[in-house]
Scaffold this motif. Sequence first.
Motif, PDB file in Angstrom:
ATOM      1  N   TYR A  90      -8.618   9.641 -13.674  1.00 48.97           N
ATOM      2  CA  TYR A  90      -7.853   8.399 -13.605  1.00 48.97           C
ATOM      3  C   TYR A  90      -6.414   8.671 -13.179  1.00 48.97           C
ATOM      4  O   TYR A  90      -5.866   7.993 -12.305  1.00 48.97           O
ATOM      5  N   LEU A  91      -5.784   9.679 -13.767  1.00 52.17           N
ATOM      6  CA  LEU A  91      -4.416  10.041 -13.376  1.00 52.17           C
ATOM      7  C   LEU A  91      -4.372  10.430 -11.901  1.00 52.17           C
ATOM      8  O   LEU A  91      -3.449  10.036 -11.175  1.00 52.17           O
ATOM      9  N   ARG A  97      -3.112   6.644  -5.104  1.00 54.12           N
ATOM     10  CA  ARG A  97      -2.917   5.254  -4.710  1.00 54.12           C
ATOM     11  C   ARG A  97      -1.449   4.827  -4.687  1.00 54.12           C
ATOM     12  O   ARG A  97      -1.057   3.957  -3.893  1.00 54.12           O
ATOM     13  N   LEU A  98      -0.622   5.425  -5.542  1.00 55.43           N
ATOM     14  CA  LEU A  98       0.736   4.912  -5.714  1.00 55.43           C
ATOM     15  C   LEU A  98       1.830   5.745  -5.059  1.00 55.43           C
ATOM     16  O   LEU A  98       2.908   5.223  -4.771  1.00 55.43           O
ATOM     17  N   LEU A  99       1.584   7.022  -4.819  1.00 54.44           N
ATOM     18  CA  LEU A  99       2.633   7.866  -4.251  1.00 54.44           C
ATOM     19  C   LEU A  99       2.572   7.861  -2.724  1.00 54.44           C
ATOM     20  O   LEU A  99       1.502   7.960  -2.142  1.00 54.44           O
ATOM     21  N   ALA A 100       3.723   7.752  -2.109  1.00 53.28           N
ATOM     22  CA  ALA A 100       3.808   7.830  -0.652  1.00 53.28           C
ATOM     23  C   ALA A 100       3.701   9.291  -0.223  1.00 53.28           C
ATOM     24  O   ALA A 100       4.377  10.157  -0.797  1.00 53.28           O
ATOM     25  N   ALA A 213       1.356  -4.413 -15.064  1.00 53.24           N
ATOM     26  CA  ALA A 213       2.388  -3.838 -14.205  1.00 53.24           C
ATOM     27  C   ALA A 213       1.789  -3.004 -13.077  1.00 53.24           C
ATOM     28  O   ALA A 213       2.276  -3.033 -11.945  1.00 53.24           O
ATOM     29  N   LEU A 214       0.733  -2.259 -13.363  1.00 54.66           N
ATOM     30  CA  LEU A 214       0.111  -1.434 -12.336  1.00 54.66           C
ATOM     31  C   LEU A 214      -0.662  -2.262 -11.315  1.00 54.66           C
ATOM     32  O   LEU A 214      -0.716  -1.912 -10.130  1.00 54.66           O
ATOM     33  N   GLY A 219      -2.993  -3.315  -5.988  1.00 50.31           N
ATOM     34  CA  GLY A 219      -3.692  -4.263  -5.137  1.00 50.31           C
ATOM     35  C   GLY A 219      -5.050  -4.646  -5.705  1.00 50.31           C
ATOM     36  O   GLY A 219      -5.358  -4.406  -6.882  1.00 50.31           O
ATOM     37  N   ASP A 220      -5.879  -5.233  -4.849  1.00 52.11           N
ATOM     38  CA  ASP A 220      -7.160  -5.782  -5.305  1.00 52.11           C
ATOM     39  C   ASP A 220      -8.272  -4.744  -5.405  1.00 52.11           C
ATOM     40  O   ASP A 220      -9.285  -4.984  -6.058  1.00 52.11           O
TER      41      ASP A 220
END
Length: 241
Positions: A90-91, A97-100, A213-214, A219-220
Amino acid sequence: MQSLLTPAYILHSRPYRDTSALVDLLTLHHGVVRGVWRGARKPRSGVSPQPFVPLLVVLAGRGELKTVAQAETAGAYLPLQGDALFSGLYLNELLVRLLAPGDPQTLIFAAYQSALQALADRTHVEPVLRRFEWQLLDVLGYGFSLTEDASGASVVAEGVYVWLAEEGLMRLTDVRPGDARPGLSGAGLLAMADSDWTAPYALRTAKSLMRQALAIHLGDRPLISRQLFSSPGSTFKGDRS
């Protein structure tokens, strides 16, 4: 271009051509990097792209897709099992998904290492997940106050709050016991701010708040790893991620 050895972890790996793999790595100096690990699936090829194993890697190439030119393990590690394994996946998915790509995040790298150590030590996984989620949002600039509401008033333990993405926490008024309206416990928010996960309502409040918040930034598309918490191998009843 070729860089020096840099600490790294494999976040995700998938087969590529006959013996290679396409990998997403979390690196100390370059953030998330996508690359080709040639010969990764050859028998007896030495180090393989396994998640949660501390690595030292050399990355080569000028484009966005790098080549893993060298890789070696960077010390001992404890394998994750059961719910700790699901939590680690999960981490990893959150980070992908979140880091550029290419954006160095040394604080997130350190937080990830700490989270993996806690999971390997068989720490109760929910506090580990909630702490990491909050650290991730805060470092990426998406954090907000847990001790003051949107009007600047202090959060009070007996209060009930909602969270709005553009404003922050807002206190609900005229809340009665058994009220069906969704709300966040003021006591839980204050406990979360103090990292006191043993306090009543702390984990329940943190889970609800972090989900909200996440979701804005994820996104979807659902997180695949969340489904693992409902699988037969999980000791949890329901989804704890």
